[in-house]
Design a protein around this motif. Structure first.
Motif, PDB file in Angstrom:
ATOM      1  N   THR A   1     -39.448 -58.133 -30.748  1.00  0.00           N
ATOM      2  CA  THR A   1     -40.609 -57.404 -31.275  1.00  0.00           C
ATOM      3  C   THR A   1     -41.008 -56.281 -30.314  1.00  0.00           C
ATOM      4  O   THR A   1     -40.607 -56.269 -29.145  1.00  0.00           O
ATOM      5  CB  THR A   1     -41.799 -58.357 -31.448  1.00  0.00           C
ATOM      6  N   GLU A   2     -41.821 -55.386 -30.818  1.00  0.00           N
ATOM      7  CA  GLU A   2     -42.259 -54.250 -30.001  1.00  0.00           C
ATOM      8  C   GLU A   2     -43.399 -54.672 -29.067  1.00  0.00           C
ATOM      9  O   GLU A   2     -44.122 -55.632 -29.355  1.00  0.00           O
ATOM     10  CB  GLU A   2     -42.791 -53.131 -30.902  1.00  0.00           C
ATOM     11  N   ALA A   3     -43.575 -53.906 -27.994  1.00  0.00           N
ATOM     12  CA  ALA A   3     -44.764 -54.072 -27.152  1.00  0.00           C
ATOM     13  C   ALA A   3     -45.955 -53.533 -27.921  1.00  0.00           C
ATOM     14  O   ALA A   3     -45.852 -52.529 -28.626  1.00  0.00           O
ATOM     15  CB  ALA A   3     -44.598 -53.288 -25.859  1.00  0.00           C
ATOM     16  N   LYS A   4     -47.098 -54.226 -27.802  1.00  0.00           N
ATOM     17  CA  LYS A   4     -48.294 -53.598 -28.397  1.00  0.00           C
ATOM     18  C   LYS A   4     -48.781 -52.512 -27.435  1.00  0.00           C
ATOM     19  O   LYS A   4     -48.685 -52.661 -26.202  1.00  0.00           O
ATOM     20  CB  LYS A   4     -49.363 -54.621 -28.710  1.00  0.00           C
ATOM     21  N   ASN A   5     -49.289 -51.436 -27.994  1.00  0.00           N
ATOM     22  CA  ASN A   5     -49.743 -50.312 -27.154  1.00  0.00           C
ATOM     23  C   ASN A   5     -51.190 -50.573 -26.748  1.00  0.00           C
ATOM     24  O   ASN A   5     -52.138 -50.106 -27.375  1.00  0.00           O
ATOM     25  CB  ASN A   5     -49.607 -48.995 -27.927  1.00  0.00           C
ATOM     26  N   LEU A   6     -51.335 -51.347 -25.677  1.00  0.00           N
ATOM     27  CA  LEU A   6     -52.654 -51.833 -25.302  1.00  0.00           C
ATOM     28  C   LEU A   6     -53.656 -50.719 -24.981  1.00  0.00           C
ATOM     29  O   LEU A   6     -54.797 -50.767 -25.441  1.00  0.00           O
ATOM     30  CB  LEU A   6     -52.527 -52.821 -24.141  1.00  0.00           C
ATOM     31  N   PRO A   7     -53.275 -49.708 -24.184  1.00  0.00           N
ATOM     32  CA  PRO A   7     -54.281 -48.671 -23.893  1.00  0.00           C
ATOM     33  C   PRO A   7     -54.776 -47.956 -25.145  1.00  0.00           C
ATOM     34  O   PRO A   7     -55.966 -47.613 -25.231  1.00  0.00           O
ATOM     35  CB  PRO A   7     -53.562 -47.710 -22.936  1.00  0.00           C
TER      36      PRO A   7
END
Lengths: 415, 449
Positions: free
Chosen positions: B303-309
């Motif tokens: 799965t993709e990384a969530k774009n936290l910032p």
């Protein structure tokens, strides 16, 4: 007196040795002895003191505040008489004893006098110390004519100074050409012609048979039978390393003090660097290479090794190199441009305009380049030689424009 | 302590050979357009495909100075410039033999050697360069300033070889200063000893070991208590990505939504590196980790990384920014803003900190990996506040292919061409998305028209 580091000498090799030691070891005791009475100066500056362009008090390489800031005990008027490596001690002429953990000998060289009958009975000058320079400068104020023996860098410099002071100068040189250590005959001829045009008599391929006193000056008889009278005699027939005090020390010497690629002598805890040291030549046997950049490099290596620097790069080998200005013109020689043994040599220029270039390549690599009135970056050329950069692919470009091609290679290769 | 100095940086890939820098130099130094008077020299490359530079490097141990017999050349201890004194120079050219860079040269027309003097700190060549190929790098000013500030951590923190998180927290807390309190949830930062052992802490300011799940709220509560007793402190969280993006997220989200006055720094090494390299919610697609292995069934994280910032911007807290330890000037500017903002509202900094141990790359390469993250756009540097919206702070005009970044790192070694192409697409999409966000007309921007 004991110090962890003891340096004998106070010119370029000694100073860079001290700087290098202080890079690694900021508080080990460090003493610098010099037989001179003055603060450090460069022998290279002396011709400019002779001409009056540089004032003796304006050319010091370090001042008292430097020695204070770096905790260096700078001792002038201290001449070494003998060395005992087993005891790790030096004896000074004054009778004082100095002990050391590590010793750097950077005593430089002194004028070598030729065996000319009568020379020691007439007043003559040499040019190696500040006192020599000041003395020569004063003598020039009264002289109308001068005889310069030796057409090396010092002799040529001094002859130019004298001519510009309107003194009639005659230069006598044993070799067939001036500056034969750096330039081959065609280049030397260009330089000699400039001297001749400026009123200097250039008597090449001759020696002095004898010399005798004539009034305040001297009369010299040359090997061709002619005689020259001069108010002032300057002897510049080369130098010899200052190493008499090593007699009985057991330290190995040939023409100079033999050192390895870390500037270590044959005795433990004794290093040597600069004009006094005989180190590996870039192309082979150990050589004396009495030039300023060589003293700087060797002094630095010695200092780093004395302070046990783990990252020390050993000496890559001596490369002859010089930059020489004369009558507002420039001659530059790096490496063995005058070599002609199985090398790819390209010569160009215009002798009448005093422009000259000679490039020597071997197996596609630069081994030497010399130019007159055609600037090249000597430091870049030196690196090309040391790095053994392969120029085969750019040979024609390099020969057409060595300065541009050298800079391009420098920017690409060691950006 | 030794001083750092400003320098000129040449970006050959941006140089088009217009040589206006040379004209500007000749004008500044000799009042002429004659390029022989220029002290900077742009040259065509040997193969004609680019441009080269010959310029004084203002070396730290300048051989030209060592080679000078007259004392005309000196290294200026205040400015770092190798100064040339014309009245002492005797034109012997020995300095040119000492320079391997053709940085001090002789021109007959000029009549003496000449070299760059940095124009007293305002280089004319840089001002004239329209392509940004010449850059006046002044970060030294920052380092010199930082050297004078007190390190808020003790010596001897036990971070892994090559870890830049230790450097990051030391630099950060030097700037934050002693009037601060620090929360450090489980992760590498406490693991290296900051929260202490044997009854002593590794920090010189109050520091507490919060839980993974409550860092932001606990810190906000501590800050509230300080406010109540009338002491102004900067409340700082030094959290990993697990303590921020995963287990810690509900408390971070809550604090951001309430705009609690804290400075929350997420030190993102893309997983639980302290406990055995497990994947987190911000571990990128394709990464090997101990919970996303490489084998028959799996080829790293699916799965993709969530774009936290970006998610943090959606909370409308006072300040959000991303940063990279390879671009410290950018980071320091954002940190200064964040410290100020955190006195009244929440500031969130997301710092991308590659991990040599967990990602499998040589410990000497950490900063290069950081740099390549930005050069490939794998990491984008931007900042956001509700008034002005989002803006890039270091836009990369010609990004390198992301494969140049991936191949530096062991945890991507297994990637197939398809996976690399997929990552390249997501990087491109991410930049396009951020680019759209920069174009949103905020009320503040609209009323400024």
């Amino acid at each position: 007196m004991h110090s962890k580091y003891l340096i004998v000498g106070s010119s370029h090799a000694a100073l860079e040795g001290a700087t290098a030691i202080r890079l690694i070891d900021s508080d080990g005791t460090l003493a610098m002895l010099t037989r001179d009475a003055r603060l450090p100066y460069s022998p290279t500056i002396l011709p400019y003191v002779v001409s009056g362009r540089s004032r003796p008090d304006k050319v010091k390489l370090r001042d008292e505040s430097y020695f204070r800031a770096n905790a260096i005990d700078f001792v002038s008027d201290a001449t070494v008489a003998s060395l005992d490596p087993a005891q790790q001690s030096l004896c000074l002429v004054s009778g004082e004893t100095r002990r050391y953990d590590k010793l750097l000998i950077a005593t430089g060289a002194a004028p070598a006098l030729p065996p000319v009958p009568g020379l020691r009975e007439v007043p003559y000058h040499v040019l190696r110390s500040m006192n020599d320079a000041v003395g020569l400068h004063e003598a020039m104020q009264h002289a109308k004519s001068a005889l310069v023996l030796g057409a090396g860098l010092i002799g040529m410099h001094a002859a130019e100074n004298m001519a510009e002071a309107r003194i009639g100068v005659c230069v006598v040189e044993m070799q067939r050409h001036a500056l034969s250590g750096y330039f081959e005959p065609r280049a030397s001829t260009i330089i000699e012609r400039t001297f001749t045009r400026n009123g200097i008599r250039m008597l090449m391929g001759r020696t002095l048979q004898r010399v005798e006193r004539a009034g305040e000056g001297c009369r010299a008889t040359l090997s061709d039978g002619s005689t020259i009278e001069a108010d002032l005699l300057l002897v510049c027939t080369g130098v010899k390393p200052n190493m008499d005090f090593l007699a009985g020390s057991g330290i190995e010497t040939e023409a100079g003090i033999l050192v390895d690629d870390r500037m270590r002598t044959s005795a433990p805890n004794v290093w040597a660097a600069g004009d006094v040291a005989q180190a590996r030549g870039f192309w082979g046997d150990k050589v004396l290479n009495g030039i300023l950049p060589n003293a700087v490099e060797q002094g630095r290596i010695a200092g780093l090794d004395m302070a046990d620097d783990a990252g020390l790069q050993p000496f890559p080998g001596a490369v002859p190199l010089n930059t020489y200005s004369f009558f507002g013109q420039q001659a530059i020689s790096v490496g063995r441009a005058h070599a002609d043994d199985g090398v790819d040599v390209k010569e160009s220029g215009d002798d009448d305009k005093g422009v000259y270039r000679r490039i020597a390549l071997k197996d596609g690599k630069l081994i030497g380049i010399a130019t007159i009135n055609d600037f090249i970056d000597a430091g870049v050329m030196w690196q090309l030689i040391l790095r053994g950069t392969d120029l085969s692919a750019v040979r024609d470009k390099f020969i057409a424009d060595p300065m541009l091609t050298g800079r391009q290679l420098m920017s690409q290769t060691w950006r | 302590m030794a001083k750092c100095f400003s320098t000129l940086q040449f970006h050959p890939e941006r140089c088009d050979g217009c040589i206006e820098c040379m004209t500007a130099c000749a004008q500044a130094k000799a009042g002429t357009d004659d390029l022989r008077f220029s002290r900077i020299r742009i040259l065509p490359s040997i193969n004609g495909s680019g441009h080269e530079l010959a310029l004084c490097r203002q070396c730290a141990d300048p051989v030209c100075v060592m080679n000078c017999p007259s004392g005309a050349l000196t290294k200026n201890a205040d400015t770092g410039v190798v100064d040339w004194a014309g009245d002492k120079c005797v034109d012997c050219l020995l300095c040119t033999a000492g320079c391997a860079y053709a940085g001090i040269v002789y021109e007959a027309e000029v009549g003496h050697v000449s070299k760059c003097d940095m124009c007293d700190g305002a280089p004319a060549c840089v001002a004239a360069c329209k392509n940004g190929a010449l850059e006046h790098r002044t970060e030294a000013r920052l380092f010199n300033g930082f050297a004078e500030k007190e390190d808020m951590f003790c010596p001897g923190l036990a971070a892994c070889h090559g870890c830049n998180s230790e450097l990051l927290i030391r630099h950060t807390m030097r700037m934050v200063g002693p009037d601060s309190v620090v929360a450090a949830p489980p992760g590498c930062i406490p693991g290296m000893g900051t929260v202490g052992y044997n009854g002593q802490t590794g920090a010189k300011v109050p520091i507490f070991h919060s839980l993974l799940t409550n860092t932001a709220t606990m810190l906000a509560g501590v800050k509230m208590q300080y406010n109540r007793v009338g002491r102004e402190v900067i409340a700082v969280a030094l959290s990993g990505d697990g303590g921020t993006a995963d287990a810690g997220f509900q408390s971070v989200s809550g604090a951001a939504e309430r705009n609690d006055p804290i400075l929350f720094i997420c030190v993102d090494n893309e997983g639980y590196m302290n406990t055995g390299m497990q994947a987190s919610g911000v571990t990128p697609y394709g990464s090997w980790s101990s919970t996303t292995p490489v084998g028959g069934a799996m080829q790293g994280k699916r799965t993709e990384a969530k774009n936290l910032p970006v998610i943090m911007t959606m909370h409308n807290c006072s300040y959000v920014a991303t940063a990279s330890p390879a671009f410290l000037e950018d980071y320091y500017a954002k940190l200064a803003k964040a410290i100020e903002v955190s006195k009244t509202g929440m500031a969130y900094l997301h710092v991308y900190t590659p991990c040599p141990t967990g990602w499998r790359f040589p410990s000497s390469m950490t900063t290069e990996v950081c740099r390549m993250q930005v050069r490939t756009n794998f990491v984008a540097l931007w900042e956001y506040d509700p008034e002005n919206g989002l803006r890039f702070t270091h836009k990369v005009d010609r990004p390198e292919p992301v494969s140049n970044y991936l191949k530096m790192i062991g945890k991507y070694r297994h990637l197939s061409e398809e996976q690399v192409a997929h990552i390249q697409r997501t990087v491109d999409d991410k930049i396009a998305y951020l680019d759209q966000l920069t174009k949103i007309e905020t009320h503040a921007a609209a009323s400024a028209h």
